[in-house]
Write a protein that holds these residues in place. Structure first.
Motif, short mmCIF file in Angstrom:
data_model
loop_
_atom_site.label_atom_id
_atom_site.label_comp_id
_atom_site.label_asym_id
_atom_site.label_seq_id
_atom_site.Cartn_x
_atom_site.Cartn_y
_atom_site.Cartn_z
N HIS A 1 74.67 51.65 -28.64
CA HIS A 1 76.03 51.68 -29.20
C HIS A 1 77.09 51.46 -28.13
O HIS A 1 78.11 52.15 -28.09
CB HIS A 1 76.27 52.99 -29.93
CG HIS A 1 75.35 53.21 -31.08
ND1 HIS A 1 75.39 52.47 -32.24
CD2 HIS A 1 74.30 54.06 -31.23
CE1 HIS A 1 74.46 52.86 -33.06
NE2 HIS A 1 73.75 53.83 -32.49
N ILE A 2 76.80 50.54 -27.21
CA ILE A 2 77.78 50.17 -26.17
C ILE A 2 78.29 48.77 -26.48
O ILE A 2 77.51 47.82 -26.65
CB ILE A 2 77.15 50.21 -24.78
CG1 ILE A 2 76.70 51.65 -24.45
CG2 ILE A 2 78.15 49.72 -23.72
CD1 ILE A 2 75.94 51.77 -23.15
N ILE A 204 80.43 50.24 -37.78
CA ILE A 204 79.26 51.07 -37.46
C ILE A 204 79.29 52.36 -38.26
O ILE A 204 80.34 52.83 -38.70
CB ILE A 204 79.22 51.39 -35.95
CG1 ILE A 204 80.46 52.17 -35.49
CG2 ILE A 204 79.04 50.13 -35.12
CD1 ILE A 204 80.43 52.55 -34.05
N ASP A 205 78.12 52.93 -38.45
CA ASP A 205 77.96 54.16 -39.23
C ASP A 205 78.04 55.35 -38.28
O ASP A 205 77.04 55.77 -37.69
CB ASP A 205 76.62 54.14 -39.97
CG ASP A 205 76.48 55.31 -40.94
OD1 ASP A 205 77.29 56.26 -40.85
OD2 ASP A 205 75.56 55.26 -41.77
N ILE A 209 75.16 58.12 -36.46
CA ILE A 209 75.06 58.37 -35.02
C ILE A 209 75.16 59.86 -34.72
O ILE A 209 74.39 60.41 -33.93
CB ILE A 209 76.16 57.59 -34.27
CG1 ILE A 209 75.94 56.08 -34.42
CG2 ILE A 209 76.18 57.98 -32.79
CD1 ILE A 209 77.07 55.25 -33.87
N VAL A 210 76.10 60.54 -35.37
CA VAL A 210 76.29 61.98 -35.16
C VAL A 210 75.06 62.76 -35.59
O VAL A 210 74.60 63.68 -34.90
CB VAL A 210 77.54 62.47 -35.92
CG1 VAL A 210 77.61 64.00 -35.88
CG2 VAL A 210 78.80 61.87 -35.32
N ASN A 211 74.49 62.39 -36.73
CA ASN A 211 73.30 63.10 -37.23
C ASN A 211 72.13 62.94 -36.27
O ASN A 211 71.38 63.89 -36.02
CB ASN A 211 72.93 62.58 -38.61
CG ASN A 211 73.92 63.02 -39.67
OD1 ASN A 211 74.61 64.02 -39.50
ND2 ASN A 211 74.00 62.28 -40.77
N LYS A 212 71.96 61.75 -35.73
CA LYS A 212 70.87 61.52 -34.77
C LYS A 212 71.09 62.35 -33.52
O LYS A 212 70.16 62.90 -32.95
CB LYS A 212 70.79 60.03 -34.45
CG LYS A 212 70.21 59.19 -35.56
CD LYS A 212 70.13 57.72 -35.17
CE LYS A 212 69.54 56.88 -36.29
NZ LYS A 212 69.51 55.43 -35.95
N ARG A 213 72.34 62.45 -33.05
CA ARG A 213 72.65 63.21 -31.86
C ARG A 213 72.39 64.70 -32.08
O ARG A 213 71.82 65.38 -31.23
CB ARG A 213 74.11 62.99 -31.45
CG ARG A 213 74.57 63.84 -30.26
CD ARG A 213 73.74 63.53 -29.01
NE ARG A 213 74.07 64.43 -27.94
CZ ARG A 213 75.01 64.21 -27.03
NH1 ARG A 213 75.72 63.10 -27.08
NH2 ARG A 213 75.24 65.07 -26.07
N LEU A 214 72.79 65.19 -33.25
CA LEU A 214 72.57 66.60 -33.55
C LEU A 214 71.09 66.93 -33.61
O LEU A 214 70.64 67.96 -33.11
CB LEU A 214 73.23 66.95 -34.88
CG LEU A 214 74.78 66.99 -34.90
CD1 LEU A 214 75.29 67.20 -36.31
CD2 LEU A 214 75.28 68.09 -33.97
#
Length: 218
Positions: A1-2, A204-205, A209-214
């Motif tokens: 995601h860069i 982007i979703d 991304i947040v759910n994967k990080r959590l």
């Protein structure tokens, strides 16, 4: 995601009104400026990992004195080594007195005033990041001195040289003999960075991304 969207400062610069050299006195902070002749804009900061900032400043100033064009100087930032640089500027000014090429010195300027100074200059000399990022959008050559901007991508308008008055003077003379500004690779953007960023964020979703990080943090 860069994502490589460019430098938003260039977007801002393209919205700034650029004045003629004769009108620079009307800008904030520039009321006492002396710009009767063509000038070099000089901005050199200390490199915190190097201890000879006095000698580095003297080499740059002597090159400019030998080049002969008027100089508008912006004082270095307050990083370690700046006091030695300020002493070098004082010693140099005292040495040449009335023959000194430095016509004005500024500690701080509004961004719009600085950009207008750069836009009307012969070129930029020193080691400021604005030489790496923003100068090409104003079609200005840059003499990038020393190591401060090492490993940063730069366009074809930037020439890196050592802390040597001979090397600095040589590049200045080369620039003087160059008939026109070249077509260059605008690696930091063409003024549409902000629009690109918005477009990327819209596409982007973020929730995914947040759910994967959590999940990873747990």
């Amino acid at each position: 995601h860069i994502y490589n969207a460019g430098c938003p400062a260039i977007d801002y610069i393209q919205q700034i009104r650029i004045f003629e050299r004769s009108q620079l006195k009307t800008l904030p902070g520039l009321q006492k400026i002396n710009v009767k002749n063509e000038y070099v804009l000089f901005l050199q900061h200390p490199v915190t990992t190097e201890k000879n900032s006095y000698e580095q400043m003297i080499e740059s100033l002597e090159a400019l004195q030998n080049f002969g064009k008027d100089v508008i100087l912006i004082y270095p930032n307050p990083d370690p080594g700046s006091k030695k640089m300020l002493k070098a500027i004082r010693d140099f000014s005292k040495k040449y007195n009335g023959r000194c090429v430095i016509k004005n010195k500024f500690k701080n300027l509004p961004f719009e005033s600085f950009i207008n100074l750069l836009a009307n200059s012969f070129c930029l000399v020193g080691n400021s990041s604005c030489g790496i990022r923003e100068a090409y959008t104003l079609k200005k050559y840059v003499v990038d001195i020393g190591t401060r901007q090492n490993s940063r991508e730069r366009s074809e308008n930037v020439f890196n040289v050592s802390y040597s008055r001979e090397a600095i003077l040589g590049v200045l003379k080369d620039i003087e003999q160059t008939p026109s500004f070249p077509k260059i690779n605008q690696i930091y953007g063409d003024g549409n960075s902000s629009k690109k960023m918005v477009s990327i964020l819209e596409s982007i979703d973020l929730e995914d991304i947040v759910n994967k990080r959590l999940a990873y943090d747990i």
